[in-house]
Design a protein around this motif. Structure first.
Motif, short mmCIF file in Angstrom:
data_model
loop_
_atom_site.label_atom_id
_atom_site.label_comp_id
_atom_site.label_asym_id
_atom_site.label_seq_id
_atom_site.Cartn_x
_atom_site.Cartn_y
_atom_site.Cartn_z
N VAL A 204 -61.70 -23.73 44.02
CA VAL A 204 -62.11 -25.06 43.96
C VAL A 204 -61.26 -25.64 42.74
O VAL A 204 -60.70 -25.07 41.92
CB VAL A 204 -63.49 -25.32 43.42
CG1 VAL A 204 -64.55 -24.97 44.48
CG2 VAL A 204 -64.00 -24.60 42.33
N VAL A 205 -60.61 -26.97 42.90
CA VAL A 205 -59.90 -27.60 41.97
C VAL A 205 -60.45 -28.88 41.17
O VAL A 205 -59.71 -29.63 40.66
CB VAL A 205 -58.36 -27.98 42.53
CG1 VAL A 205 -57.67 -26.66 42.96
CG2 VAL A 205 -58.70 -28.63 43.51
N GLY A 206 -61.76 -29.01 41.78
CA GLY A 206 -62.53 -30.34 41.02
C GLY A 206 -63.00 -30.05 39.63
O GLY A 206 -62.45 -29.29 38.89
N ILE A 229 -58.32 -10.50 45.64
CA ILE A 229 -59.97 -10.95 45.84
C ILE A 229 -59.94 -11.94 44.82
O ILE A 229 -60.24 -11.58 43.66
CB ILE A 229 -60.48 -9.82 46.06
CG1 ILE A 229 -60.15 -8.73 47.28
CG2 ILE A 229 -62.07 -10.41 46.33
CD1 ILE A 229 -61.13 -7.79 47.39
N LYS A 230 -60.17 -12.99 45.09
CA LYS A 230 -60.16 -14.19 43.99
C LYS A 230 -61.16 -15.34 44.31
O LYS A 230 -61.27 -15.98 45.53
CB LYS A 230 -58.90 -14.84 43.89
CG LYS A 230 -57.70 -14.01 43.19
CD LYS A 230 -56.44 -14.95 43.03
CE LYS A 230 -55.34 -13.82 42.27
NZ LYS A 230 -54.26 -14.98 41.88
N ALA A 231 -61.99 -15.41 43.41
CA ALA A 231 -63.02 -16.74 43.26
C ALA A 231 -63.01 -17.53 42.13
O ALA A 231 -63.71 -17.18 41.16
CB ALA A 231 -64.57 -15.98 43.68
N THR A 232 -62.05 -18.41 42.19
CA THR A 232 -61.50 -19.15 41.01
C THR A 232 -61.88 -20.71 41.12
O THR A 232 -62.03 -21.19 41.97
CB THR A 232 -60.01 -19.07 40.61
OG1 THR A 232 -59.44 -19.30 41.67
CG2 THR A 232 -59.71 -17.33 40.57
N ALA A 233 -61.90 -21.03 39.83
CA ALA A 233 -62.08 -22.53 39.73
C ALA A 233 -61.23 -23.04 38.64
O ALA A 233 -61.07 -22.51 37.71
CB ALA A 233 -63.63 -22.94 39.22
#
Length: 379
Positions: A204-206, A229-233
């Motif tokens: 997400v980029v919000g 494997i990435k879960a980034t913000a």
């Protein structure tokens, strides 16, 4: 709705029951591959698509077959490209045997067109969920599965379930949200999940109110090779990455990341497995080198790289030949050399000769014997 023994959309075919309409295909085999050829400036890829450009929801896509194959730039997609509340439709693919997505094609301008399964939304609506159910799921050669919310909507989930094996090689599985939270990615297999040269990502980029989706892998074996494997913000919160397996094999090139930007909050990484890194289970070789030159005068020890223990028996007065045996008499000298012939020895010791003792046949007595190796080492 199409019900047939097989559906083959190739060479730029475009089944489309209507903008925003639902698509259902039930067949023994479904294959979507290739693009149109000829003099077209913009050749079309073979596509199954439900599209709306209004504020209405895009249609859902349902495919059921023994085998589903998307190859050479084929596309399965549902999209809401309007600026209103339209949502992307859901995609449900069910194969009783194998679902494969592989390969790419190239435009006249040289652009790469990968084989793709996607659900998109552009306005305030959410993109749809992609669900794949198959015995074997094989994704490779640049293929993509993606849910994308380009507006203020939430990205849809990606679920691969009830599989025996999930095999990724050179593929990308991703959910992306611009202003809202990302979708979850769940991979469920009873046996093996192999991820090689691939990327699994929820991003997400919000702003700070957004959160990356979670990523969950739950098979018996997980193998990770040179993958991400990435879960980034960017500004919000990173997601949770869970790898739950009996055994996990990974290499040092694999990157598992649940981080957030400077203003965000990082997510969590939960790994539940006995072995988490294959390189840590391998014992390094010793750095010390045996100085062979120092062993030239100790040939037998040199054969064991210096790790050679020895026992020296000196004298015959009060030391038994073997542990636990009787002490030898000084009147008898055993023959400690290998017998070269079967001739019996009747030699006496000097003490026995002085005492004028009778000679004896050594073959009738137990004697100590030794084994001589080719290198001359006695044991």
């Amino acid at each position: 709705r199409i019900t047939n023994s097989s559906l083959n959309a190739s060479g730029g075919a475009l089944p489309n029951p209507g903008a925003g309409g639902a698509i259902t295909v039930i067949a023994k085999t479904i294959a979507i591959s290739g693009r149109s050829t000829g003099s077209l400036v913009q050749p079309r890829q073979s596509t199954i698509e439900s599209l709306t450009v209004t504020s209405n929801k895009a249609g859902n896509i349902l495919l059921q077959a023994d085998n589903i194959n998307v190859a050479d730039g084929g596309i399965i997609t549902t999209s809401s490209d309007g600026e209103g509340k339209g949502e992307g439709g859901t995609i449900n693919l069910t194969a009783t045997e194998t679902l494969s997505v592989q390969g790419a094609n190239m435009t006249l301008g040289g652009a790469i067109l990968p084989s793709t399964i996607s659900s998109r939304s552009k306005g305030v609506g959410n993109s749809g969920t992609i669900t794949i159910t198959a015995e074997t799921v094989n994704l490779q050669e640049g293929s993509r599965i993606n849910t994308n919310a380009a507006g203020s909507g939430k990205a849809g989930d990606i679920i691969i379930q009830n599989a025996d094996e999930i095999l990724f090689n050179g593929t990308t599985i991703s959910t992306n949200a611009t202003e809202s939270s990302g979708g979850n990615i769940k991979l469920d297999a009873s046996d093996l999940i192999l991820i090689k040269n691939s990327r699994i990502e929820s991003s997400v980029v919000g702003d700070s109110t957004t959160q990356s989706g979670n990523i969950n892998l739950d098979p018996t074996f997980i193998v990770l090779i040179d993958s991400q494997i990435k879960a980034t913000a960017a500004q919000g919160a990173g997601g949770e990455i869970s790898l739950i397996s009996d055994v996990i094999f990974t290499d040092f090139l694999t990157d598992i990341d649940a981080s957030a930007g400077p203003e965000g909050v990082s997510g969590t990484i939960n790994i539940q497995a006995p072995i988490q890194n294959l390189s840590q289970a391998i014992a390094p070789l010793p750095e010390t080198i045996v100085e062979v030159a120092a062993l030239y005068n100790a040939q037998c020890a040199g054969q064991k790289n210096g790790q050679f223990s020895s026992f020296t028996q000196q004298g015959l007065d009060r030391i038994p030949y073997e542990p636990g045996e009787l002490l030898p008499t000084p009147l008898f000298i055993p023959d400690l050399t290998p017998k070269q012939s079967k001739k019996r020895s009747t030699s006496l010791s000097p003490m026995a000769q002085r005492l004028q003792l009778p000679s004896f046949d050594s073959a009738s007595y137990l004697v100590s014997t030794w084994n001589i190796s080719r290198g001359g080492c006695r044991s």
